[in-house]
Design a protein around this motif. Structure first.
Motif, PDB file in Angstrom:
ATOM      1  N   CYS A  51     -20.780-123.146  22.918  1.00  0.00           N
ATOM      2  CA  CYS A  51     -21.112-123.581  24.008  1.00  0.00           C
ATOM      3  C   CYS A  51     -21.780-125.164  24.021  1.00  0.00           C
ATOM      4  O   CYS A  51     -22.320-125.551  22.936  1.00  0.00           O
ATOM      5  CB  CYS A  51     -22.239-122.731  24.590  1.00  0.00           C
ATOM      6  N   SER A  53     -24.183-126.118  24.971  1.00  0.00           N
ATOM      7  CA  SER A  53     -25.674-125.958  24.578  1.00  0.00           C
ATOM      8  C   SER A  53     -25.946-126.275  23.104  1.00  0.00           C
ATOM      9  O   SER A  53     -27.026-126.916  22.639  1.00  0.00           O
ATOM     10  CB  SER A  53     -26.513-124.718  25.140  1.00  0.00           C
ATOM     11  N   HIS A  72     -25.459-119.170  20.156  1.00  0.00           N
ATOM     12  CA  HIS A  72     -26.197-118.038  21.183  1.00  0.00           C
ATOM     13  C   HIS A  72     -25.320-117.394  22.211  1.00  0.00           C
ATOM     14  O   HIS A  72     -25.603-116.893  23.121  1.00  0.00           O
ATOM     15  CB  HIS A  72     -27.325-119.020  21.950  1.00  0.00           C
ATOM     16  N   TRP A 110     -29.396-114.118  24.605  1.00  0.00           N
ATOM     17  CA  TRP A 110     -30.420-115.456  24.162  1.00  0.00           C
ATOM     18  C   TRP A 110     -31.690-115.406  24.866  1.00  0.00           C
ATOM     19  O   TRP A 110     -32.584-116.036  24.638  1.00  0.00           O
ATOM     20  CB  TRP A 110     -29.504-116.781  24.315  1.00  0.00           C
ATOM     21  N   CYS A 190     -23.133-115.847  27.036  1.00  0.00           N
ATOM     22  CA  CYS A 190     -23.646-117.078  27.719  1.00  0.00           C
ATOM     23  C   CYS A 190     -22.654-117.722  28.927  1.00  0.00           C
ATOM     24  O   CYS A 190     -23.103-117.388  29.979  1.00  0.00           O
ATOM     25  CB  CYS A 190     -23.847-118.354  26.767  1.00  0.00           C
TER      26      CYS A 190
HETATM   27 ZN   LIG Z   1     -24.544-121.406  26.135  1.00  0.00          ZN
END
Ligand SMILES: [Zn+2]
Ligand SMILES: NC(=O)c1ccc[n+]([C@@H]2O[C@H](COP(=O)([O-])OP(=O)(O)OC[C@H]3O[C@@H](n4cnc5c(N)ncnc54)[C@H](O)[C@@H]3O)[C@@H](O)[C@H]2O)c1
Ligand SMILES: [Zn+2]
Length: 393
Positions: A51, A53, A72, A110, A190
């Motif tokens: 991801c 992130s 995550h 997460w 996610c």
């Molecule tokens: Zn993510």
């Protein structure tokens, strides 16, 4: 393939991508994992998505500790239950936290709400202030992963999914329909929950509405899916990469706009939707595109920001126009979803063919392929790359 069974002292050998600190990158390391403690479970990871992130963390955009096992967005199989974790007969997907059995396919959350803080009491567990696994499991009592020399290694967001095995809080492991392919299960953790939830829960898109989605990575494409699921009449997808517009159309977007400079993109969006859209959702994490979203909704329209900037970045609002036009501006964290309530539903929709999560999977990779996967993410090349772990020998 070497079987990673618990060693004699009850610890499990693990390979994990470990974040070494802002600017220091990451390294795939061999670690040792303690058995699950009270209220915890050990999960053999099957898949972990990559991801943006994770890239924010690597780039030092956010203040995060190190060393921690990265990732995550993952799914795996429950392999061992710690003391006090409820078990039950059979394999049916349950939604009660802690209601787990060895062999369950679980999606890891997460944010695993504590259930007791003011946010949880309001039913907004996604805003929980002390989620299970807070502090990335680096507090001495929470550390389960260690380097062979004994150095503690945390787990990002309490789950650190880019690892062959993890010990997580039972509340973070949500059982889902085992018919769901493992890559898709990982993406529920996610991108899908975040994007579909932003469209259906945070923004509350309704049948017949018009929607602009800016940024078509795993998150933005999931926003498109959510808008389609909600019955939006027009879904205008925006990205700077032409192939992303194609992908968005395949999952139900009605129009695509190739992003150029901001005035040109704004002009094209307002040409397609004269008067502005009912909704605009930003899924990149740039101030300029957050501002663009504010410019392309109709009076009374709703802007939902999903993309995350580096910490401290501010975007500008034309206050007069914002107030005069009665715009609503929302932030969407984890799709405003409580994972234990939402993961099983999303899994059911995917298994039923109503949510094309599989279209997000660009490529299956190994842990050793993460560096090029992060570079591809930087270029906007492809939707989601997913680390798939070898089954035990
Ligand atoms: Zn993510
Ligand atoms: N709110 C949440 O709970 C939450 C959860 C997960 C991720 N995120 C954030 O969402 C954002 C998107 O994540 P992702 O994994 O989908 O990222 P991604 O990198 O896969 O997707 C971003 C997309 O934006 C496009 N893009 C980049 N700059 C652009 C521009 N100027 N104009 C048009 N398109 C542009 C890229 O081509 C790419 O397709 C990240 O900031 C991530 O941190 C937020
Ligand atoms: Zn809480």
């Amino acid at each position: 393939m070497i079987a990673r069974r618990p060693v004699g002292d009850g610890r499990t050998p693990v390979r994990a991508a470990v974040f070494l600190g802002a600017g220091a990158g990451f390294r795939v390391e061999d670690l040792l994992l303690d058995p699950p403690g009270p209220g915890e479970v050990r999960v053999r990871m099957l898949a972990s998505g990559v991801c943006h992130s994770d890239l924010h963390v690597l780039d030092g955009d956010w203040d995060r500790p190190a060393p921690v096992a990265m990732g995550h967005e993952g799914a795996g199989i429950v392999e061992a239950l710690g003391p006090g974790v409820g078990t039950r007969p059979g394999h049916l997907a349950g939604t009660r936290p802690g209601d787990l059995a060895v062999g369950d396919l679980v999606v890891l959350a997460w944010t695993a709400p504590c259930g007791a803080c003011p946010a949880c009491a309001r039913g907004e567990g996604f805003l929980c202030v002390v989620p299970r696994g807070a502090g990335h499991r680096l507090a001495p009592a929470d550390v389960r992963l260690r380097r062979p020399d004994g150095t503690p290694v945390g787990a990002y967001s309490g789950i650190g999914t880019m690892a062959t095995h993890q010990v997580v809080a039972a509340e973070a492991a949500i059982p889902v329909d085992p018919a769901l392919p493992v890559e898709e299960a990982a993406l529920l953790g996610c991108a899908v929950t975040t994007g579909v939830g932003a469209a259906t829960r945070t923004a509350g898109i309704r049948r017949g509405e018009t929607v602009v989605v800016i940024g078509l990575g795993g998150v933005g494409l999931s926003v498109v899916m959510g808008a389609v699921l909600a019955g939006a009449a027009r879904v205008v997808a925006v990205d700077r990469v032409p192939a992303k517009l194609e992908l968005a159309r395949e999952i139900g977007a009605t129009d695509g706009v190739l992003a150029g400079d901001t005035p040109a993109t704004r002009g094209e969006l307002l040409r397609l939707l004269p008067g502005g859209a009912d909704h605009a959702l930003e899924a990149i994490g740039l101030a300029a595109t957050a501002e663009l979203a504010l410019d392309v909704v109709r009076p009374g329209g709703t802007v939902t920001l999903v993309g995350m900037t580096p910490q401290g970045v501010r975007a500008g609002v034309d206050v007069y126009a914002f107030v005069e036009r009665g715009i609503r501006l929302l932030g969407s964290n984890y799709g405003s979803a409580v994972p234990a309530e939402v993961f099983p539903d999303l899994a059911g929709l995917a298994v039923a063919g109503r949510l094309p999560v599989g279209r997000l999977v660009e490529e299956r990779i190994g842990l050793d392929d993460l560096a090029p996967a992060f570079e591809a993410l930087r270029r906007g090349d492809g939707a989601r790359r997913v680390v798939v772990f070898d089954p035990p020998a």
